[in-house]
Motif scaffolding. Structure first.
Motif, PDB file in Angstrom:
ATOM      1  N   ILE A 185      47.472  50.420  38.704  1.00  0.00           N
ATOM      2  CA  ILE A 185      48.214  49.785  39.800  1.00  0.00           C
ATOM      3  C   ILE A 185      48.042  48.274  39.660  1.00  0.00           C
ATOM      4  N   ALA A 245      50.050  46.763  37.390  1.00  0.00           N
ATOM      5  CA  ALA A 245      50.184  46.760  35.929  1.00  0.00           C
ATOM      6  C   ALA A 245      50.965  45.570  35.398  1.00  0.00           C
ATOM      7  N   LYS A 279      44.057  43.750  50.040  1.00  0.00           N
ATOM      8  CA  LYS A 279      43.071  43.948  48.969  1.00  0.00           C
ATOM      9  C   LYS A 279      41.992  44.970  49.338  1.00  0.00           C
TER      10      LYS A 279
HETATM   11  N1  LIG Z   1      43.208  36.316  38.182  1.00  0.00           N
HETATM   12  C1  LIG Z   1      42.016  35.873  38.563  1.00  0.00           C
HETATM   13  O1  LIG Z   1      41.550  34.782  38.169  1.00  0.00           O
HETATM   14  C2  LIG Z   1      41.178  36.736  39.479  1.00  0.00           C
HETATM   15  C3  LIG Z   1      39.838  36.375  39.734  1.00  0.00           C
HETATM   16  C4  LIG Z   1      39.081  37.176  40.590  1.00  0.00           C
HETATM   17  C5  LIG Z   1      39.663  38.294  41.186  1.00  0.00           C
HETATM   18  N2  LIG Z   1      40.962  38.606  40.922  1.00  0.00           N
HETATM   19  C6  LIG Z   1      41.548  39.789  41.572  1.00  0.00           C
HETATM   20  O2  LIG Z   1      42.152  40.629  40.603  1.00  0.00           O
HETATM   21  C7  LIG Z   1      43.285  41.275  41.170  1.00  0.00           C
HETATM   22  C8  LIG Z   1      44.476  41.084  40.237  1.00  0.00           C
HETATM   23  O3  LIG Z   1      44.633  39.691  40.024  1.00  0.00           O
HETATM   24  P1  LIG Z   1      45.804  39.124  39.095  1.00  0.00           P
HETATM   25  O4  LIG Z   1      45.516  37.678  38.896  1.00  0.00           O
HETATM   26  O5  LIG Z   1      46.036  40.000  37.928  1.00  0.00           O
HETATM   27  O6  LIG Z   1      47.042  39.241  40.107  1.00  0.00           O
HETATM   28  P2  LIG Z   1      48.611  39.043  39.826  1.00  0.00           P
HETATM   29  O7  LIG Z   1      48.837  38.440  38.480  1.00  0.00           O
HETATM   30  O8  LIG Z   1      49.146  38.341  41.030  1.00  0.00           O
HETATM   31  O9  LIG Z   1      49.170  40.543  39.790  1.00  0.00           O
HETATM   32  C9  LIG Z   1      49.080  41.379  40.906  1.00  0.00           C
HETATM   33  C10 LIG Z   1      49.637  42.743  40.519  1.00  0.00           C
HETATM   34  O10 LIG Z   1      49.529  43.608  41.654  1.00  0.00           O
HETATM   35  C11 LIG Z   1      50.834  44.015  42.072  1.00  0.00           C
HETATM   36  N3  LIG Z   1      50.798  44.062  43.537  1.00  0.00           N
HETATM   37  C12 LIG Z   1      50.639  43.030  44.380  1.00  0.00           C
HETATM   38  N4  LIG Z   1      50.621  43.461  45.647  1.00  0.00           N
HETATM   39  C13 LIG Z   1      50.771  44.814  45.592  1.00  0.00           C
HETATM   40  C14 LIG Z   1      50.837  45.832  46.573  1.00  0.00           C
HETATM   41  N5  LIG Z   1      50.780  45.560  47.896  1.00  0.00           N
HETATM   42  N6  LIG Z   1      50.973  47.118  46.179  1.00  0.00           N
HETATM   43  C15 LIG Z   1      51.057  47.420  44.848  1.00  0.00           C
HETATM   44  N7  LIG Z   1      51.000  46.498  43.874  1.00  0.00           N
HETATM   45  C16 LIG Z   1      50.861  45.203  44.239  1.00  0.00           C
HETATM   46  C17 LIG Z   1      51.784  42.990  41.478  1.00  0.00           C
HETATM   47  O11 LIG Z   1      53.086  43.495  41.236  1.00  0.00           O
HETATM   48  P3  LIG Z   1      54.262  43.426  42.367  1.00  0.00           P
HETATM   49  O12 LIG Z   1      54.172  42.063  42.990  1.00  0.00           O
HETATM   50  O13 LIG Z   1      55.528  43.649  41.575  1.00  0.00           O
HETATM   51  O14 LIG Z   1      53.967  44.538  43.294  1.00  0.00           O
HETATM   52  C18 LIG Z   1      51.110  42.731  40.136  1.00  0.00           C
HETATM   53  O15 LIG Z   1      51.386  43.796  39.242  1.00  0.00           O
HETATM   54  C19 LIG Z   1      43.480  40.662  42.568  1.00  0.00           C
HETATM   55  O16 LIG Z   1      42.908  41.535  43.521  1.00  0.00           O
HETATM   56  C20 LIG Z   1      42.685  39.387  42.503  1.00  0.00           C
HETATM   57  O17 LIG Z   1      42.153  39.011  43.769  1.00  0.00           O
HETATM   58  C21 LIG Z   1      41.734  37.866  40.082  1.00  0.00           C
END
Ligand SMILES: NC(=O)c1ccc[n+]([C@@H]2O[C@H](COP(=O)([O-])OP(=O)(O)OC[C@H]3O[C@@H](n4cnc5c(N)ncnc54)[C@H](OP(=O)(O)O)[C@@H]3O)[C@@H](O)[C@H]2O)c1
Length: 199
Positions: free
Chosen positions: A6, A8, A85
């Motif tokens: 999820i 992805a 989240k």
């Molecule tokens: N990237 C970082 O530096 C970092 C650091 C620490 C923690 N994190 C955590 O890691 C997680 C992923 O981060 P990321 O940077 O990969 O995020 P991202 O690039 O914004 O991607 C988020 C993904 O989740 C999907 N999504 C968002 N809201 C959703 C919902 N309500 N239901 C189902 N799918 C949903 C999005 O697709 P759609 O919008 O098409 O649904 C996308 O596939 C987050 O929880 C973030 O807090 C990230």
């Protein structure tokens, strides 16, 4: 294994899909596409599981939270962070426990802010720490050898670059993905996997 990812299409999710697809059948999901799911809605999660069919592992790299100092965070900011989240990922486990195959696993995503808060991280620290506590208990209660872990990412290099910041302080998404692979393929349960241990 048949692994659902999820989030992805996200920065972390894409790297996790790439790493897992080498050895497993991966079912990619987010809010759009063939198998849409919105983790903020329990009905959407139930519909998604019914459509997705049997699976051995679920990885969640989805869910948002809001940044802001305590005096500026609104009720809506907290409610959004908790419902997206935190409860979004908790509900993926609650609804999925009865559906995952014997010996399967759930891997959720928190973040280093759980243990290393910064000014403005109150809502995200609350959510991330809650996820880590939840996973420890869910692992204790999970039936049929099912495992539950949380991956705790630090800044991802590609995220920093996308924000126009210096990427050198972040870990590449492909490195972060190794923690998810370890959670899916290994034997750990009830653990918080710190991505910095996978450099
Ligand atoms: N990237 C970082 O530096 C970092 C650091 C620490 C923690 N994190 C955590 O890691 C997680 C992923 O981060 P990321 O940077 O990969 O995020 P991202 O690039 O914004 O991607 C988020 C993904 O989740 C999907 N999504 C968002 N809201 C959703 C919902 N309500 N239901 C189902 N799918 C949903 C999005 O697709 P759609 O919008 O098409 O649904 C996308 O596939 C987050 O929880 C973030 O807090 C990230």
């Amino acid at each position: 294994m048949r692994v659902i990812v999820i989030g992805a299409t996200g920065i972390i999710g894409r790297a996790v899909v790439a790493a897992l697809a080498e050895r497993h059948e991966v079912v990619s999901a987010h809010r759009q596409g063939d198998l849409p799911v919105d983790i903020t809605s329990k009905e959407s999660i139930e519909r998604f599981y019914a459509a997705a069919g049997p699976f051995d592992a679920l990885v969640s790299a989805a869910g948002d939270g809001r940044f802001g100092r305590l005096e500026s965070l609104t009720d809506e900011d907290f409610a959004f962070s908790l419902s997206s989240k935190l409860m979004g990922q908790v509900n993926l486990v609650r609804a999925g426990l009865a559906r995952v195959r014997d010996g399967g696993s759930f891997t959720l995503t928190s973040g280093l802010l759980a243990r290393y808060p910064v000014v403005g991280s109150a809502a995200l620290t609350l959510v991330n720490a809650g996820l880590e506590g939840f996973a420890r208990v869910a692992a204790l209660e999970a039936p049929r050898g099912v495992r539950v872990n949380v991956v705790s990412p630090t800044w991802v290099r590609e995220t920093l670059l996308a924000m126009g910041r210096d990427g050198s302080g972040g870990l590449p998404a492909a490195t972060v993905a190794r923690a998810y692979v370890e959670s899916v393929e290994g034997t750990r349960t009830g653990e918080v996997l710190d991505v910095r241990d996978f450099r």
